[in-house]
Design a protein around this motif. Sequence first.
Motif, PDB file in Angstrom:
ATOM      1  N   GLU A  41       0.831  -1.205   0.000  1.00 58.93           N
ATOM      2  CA  GLU A  41       0.000   0.000   0.000  1.00 58.93           C
ATOM      3  C   GLU A  41       0.863   1.251   0.000  1.00 58.93           C
ATOM      4  N   ASP A  42       1.962   1.231   0.761  1.00 58.37           N
ATOM      5  CA  ASP A  42       2.842   2.398   0.848  1.00 58.37           C
ATOM      6  C   ASP A  42       3.590   2.639  -0.455  1.00 58.37           C
ATOM      7  N   THR A  43       4.155   1.552  -1.038  1.00 58.10           N
ATOM      8  CA  THR A  43       4.919   1.737  -2.279  1.00 58.10           C
ATOM      9  C   THR A  43       4.010   2.148  -3.429  1.00 58.10           C
ATOM     10  N   MET A  44       2.789   1.597  -3.462  1.00 54.77           N
ATOM     11  CA  MET A  44       1.849   1.982  -4.515  1.00 54.77           C
ATOM     12  C   MET A  44       1.466   3.451  -4.374  1.00 54.77           C
ATOM     13  N   LEU A  45       1.207   3.888  -3.145  1.00 54.66           N
ATOM     14  CA  LEU A  45       0.843   5.283  -2.917  1.00 54.66           C
ATOM     15  C   LEU A  45       1.998   6.196  -3.287  1.00 54.66           C
ATOM     16  N   SER A  46       3.220   5.745  -3.008  1.00 49.83           N
ATOM     17  CA  SER A  46       4.401   6.540  -3.349  1.00 49.83           C
ATOM     18  C   SER A  46       4.507   6.739  -4.855  1.00 49.83           C
ATOM     19  N   VAL A  47       4.261   5.681  -5.615  1.00 50.59           N
ATOM     20  CA  VAL A  47       4.336   5.763  -7.072  1.00 50.59           C
ATOM     21  C   VAL A  47       3.200   6.620  -7.628  1.00 50.59           C
ATOM     22  N   MET A  48       1.988   6.375  -7.136  1.00 53.60           N
ATOM     23  CA  MET A  48       0.818   7.051  -7.688  1.00 53.60           C
ATOM     24  C   MET A  48       0.719   8.519  -7.287  1.00 53.60           C
ATOM     25  N   SER A  49       1.399   8.900  -6.206  1.00 55.09           N
ATOM     26  CA  SER A  49       1.318  10.302  -5.763  1.00 55.09           C
ATOM     27  C   SER A  49       2.367  11.180  -6.424  1.00 55.09           C
ATOM     28  N   GLU A  50       3.224  10.592  -7.247  1.00 53.64           N
ATOM     29  CA  GLU A  50       4.224  11.384  -7.964  1.00 53.64           C
ATOM     30  C   GLU A  50       3.544  12.324  -8.942  1.00 53.64           C
ATOM     31  N   GLN A  51       4.123  13.497  -9.060  1.00 52.20           N
ATOM     32  CA  GLN A  51       3.574  14.458 -10.024  1.00 52.20           C
ATOM     33  C   GLN A  51       4.029  14.065 -11.416  1.00 52.20           C
ATOM     34  N   LYS A  52       3.058  13.882 -12.301  1.00 52.01           N
ATOM     35  CA  LYS A  52       3.388  13.483 -13.670  1.00 52.01           C
ATOM     36  C   LYS A  52       3.976  14.651 -14.443  1.00 52.01           C
ATOM     37  N   LYS A  53       4.931  14.324 -15.275  1.00 52.86           N
ATOM     38  CA  LYS A  53       5.517  15.353 -16.126  1.00 52.86           C
ATOM     39  C   LYS A  53       4.492  15.766 -17.181  1.00 52.86           C
ATOM     40  N   PRO A  54       4.314  17.066 -17.355  1.00 48.65           N
ATOM     41  CA  PRO A  54       3.345  17.503 -18.376  1.00 48.65           C
ATOM     42  C   PRO A  54       3.800  17.090 -19.762  1.00 48.65           C
ATOM     43  N   GLU A  55       2.842  16.702 -20.560  1.00 50.56           N
ATOM     44  CA  GLU A  55       3.169  16.309 -21.926  1.00 50.56           C
ATOM     45  C   GLU A  55       3.531  17.543 -22.748  1.00 50.56           C
ATOM     46  N   VAL A  56       4.568  17.414 -23.525  1.00 53.72           N
ATOM     47  CA  VAL A  56       5.042  18.517 -24.358  1.00 53.72           C
ATOM     48  C   VAL A  56       4.424  18.386 -25.743  1.00 53.72           C
ATOM     49  N   ASP A  57       3.736  19.441 -26.158  1.00 48.57           N
ATOM     50  CA  ASP A  57       3.152  19.437 -27.499  1.00 48.57           C
ATOM     51  C   ASP A  57       4.258  19.589 -28.530  1.00 48.57           C
ATOM     52  N   ARG A  58       4.243  18.713 -29.508  1.00 46.21           N
ATOM     53  CA  ARG A  58       5.262  18.783 -30.553  1.00 46.21           C
ATOM     54  C   ARG A  58       4.591  18.799 -31.911  1.00 46.21           C
ATOM     55  N   ILE A  59       5.092  19.686 -32.763  1.00 42.64           N
ATOM     56  CA  ILE A  59       4.637  19.733 -34.146  1.00 42.64           C
ATOM     57  C   ILE A  59       5.852  19.473 -35.021  1.00 42.64           C
ATOM     58  N   VAL A  60       5.784  18.434 -35.823  1.00 41.12           N
ATOM     59  CA  VAL A  60       6.941  18.024 -36.614  1.00 41.12           C
ATOM     60  C   VAL A  60       6.627  18.175 -38.098  1.00 41.12           C
ATOM     61  N   PHE A  61       7.534  18.858 -38.799  1.00 42.44           N
ATOM     62  CA  PHE A  61       7.435  18.979 -40.245  1.00 42.44           C
ATOM     63  C   PHE A  61       8.616  18.236 -40.856  1.00 42.44           C
ATOM     64  N   THR A  62       8.356  17.456 -41.896  1.00 40.51           N
ATOM     65  CA  THR A  62       9.451  16.782 -42.584  1.00 40.51           C
ATOM     66  C   THR A  62      10.134  17.758 -43.544  1.00 40.51           C
ATOM     67  N   GLY A  63      11.365  17.423 -43.888  1.00 37.75           N
ATOM     68  CA  GLY A  63      12.103  18.267 -44.819  1.00 37.75           C
ATOM     69  C   GLY A  63      11.427  18.374 -46.165  1.00 37.75           C
ATOM     70  N   ASP A  64      10.820  17.278 -46.604  1.00 36.21           N
ATOM     71  CA  ASP A  64      10.147  17.279 -47.900  1.00 36.21           C
ATOM     72  C   ASP A  64       8.966  18.244 -47.914  1.00 36.21           C
ATOM     73  N   THR A  65       8.288  18.371 -46.751  1.00 37.15           N
ATOM     74  CA  THR A  65       7.142  19.266 -46.671  1.00 37.15           C
ATOM     75  C   THR A  65       7.567  20.722 -46.796  1.00 37.15           C
ATOM     76  N   LEU A  66       8.691  21.069 -46.173  1.00 45.20           N
ATOM     77  CA  LEU A  66       9.128  22.464 -46.130  1.00 45.20           C
ATOM     78  C   LEU A  66      10.011  22.863 -47.313  1.00 45.20           C
ATOM     79  N   ARG A  67      10.714  21.891 -47.894  1.00 42.69           N
ATOM     80  CA  ARG A  67      11.725  22.209 -48.896  1.00 42.69           C
ATOM     81  C   ARG A  67      11.174  22.988 -50.085  1.00 42.69           C
ATOM     82  N   LYS A  68       9.931  22.705 -50.471  1.00 43.94           N
ATOM     83  CA  LYS A  68       9.378  23.360 -51.666  1.00 43.94           C
ATOM     84  C   LYS A  68       9.166  24.859 -51.462  1.00 43.94           C
TER      85      LYS A  68
END
Length: 317
Positions: A258-285
């Motif tokens: 119970e203690d180890t589970m609570l320790s894991v579950m109470s950790e603050q999750k890292k916020p997800e980083v929004d990423r936008i990816v463009f390939t070279g072929d898309t931008l090259r033109k």
Amino acid sequence: MKSSAKKVELASVDDLFTTEESRQDAAREKIVEIPLAELFPFEGHPFSVRDDEAMKETVESVKEVGVVVPAIARPREGGGYELISGHRRKRACELAGLETMPVIVRNMDRDAAIIAMVDSNLQRENILPIEKAKAYKMKLEAMKRQGKRTDLTSRQVVGKSDDPVPEKKTEAADIIGSDAGDSGRQVQRYIRLTELSPELQQMVDDKKIAMTPAVEISYLKPEEQALLVETIESEQTTPSLSQAQRMKKMSQEGKLTEDTMLSVMSEQKKPEVDRIVFTGDTLRKYFPKSYTPKKMEETIIGLLESWMKKRQRSQER
């Protein structure tokens, strides 16, 4: 001395007085109108029948043109017929006020019926993850009982609760997945979800727990899963993939308390980083051939800054 006479089978009276055409006609499947009261749901049917918007549309269609595609059923030992496909159509007929529906009756054993039932329902849209998980497991077990080879490789343990998901796909999972558009690996992952407690399964269907961490926590013991449900409710958070993997490892090492589970579950999750990816072929033109990736990036940032300043000036007016 052996008799040289050949064994002669006498034709029955029915055979003598019926034509080949009539015999073929009798062997053909026929569509019959069967009272709804005589149609029973398939035992263990994993797919829910919901009175949602799609059902309302089906009801309206049934009222206007009737049931276009007949249901399929098999004779039931206790009388009546067991539906193989057509559970939603039967419900629509009930809501539309009909008393009968068209049905094709087939004589099928339990395992053949399971496979047909699963295959016909997996083509539906909006199937919940746990519905698919239970359906895949039912089909796998039916295939095994039919004597189909699931040991063509050394990984015949697909879906067993006490074994990890194999890294390579099994023959049985490949066969099942190919019929439904999933890989063998994905079939194995779905089947693992059947090892979750009903409370955790509901969280998966409600999209509170993603499938990947759900597969990991399916390896927790029943009492550990019950403790996890309590922890989720108290902490108002669900496990991430990383947290699920660590709890699985702790469970295997006998360290998940119970203690180890609570320790894991109470950790603050890292916020997800929004990423936008463009390939070279898309931008090259959009750039001269002489531009390097770094030069392209600087130009894009410069253009965005100019666009932002222009928007700000227009908003100030």
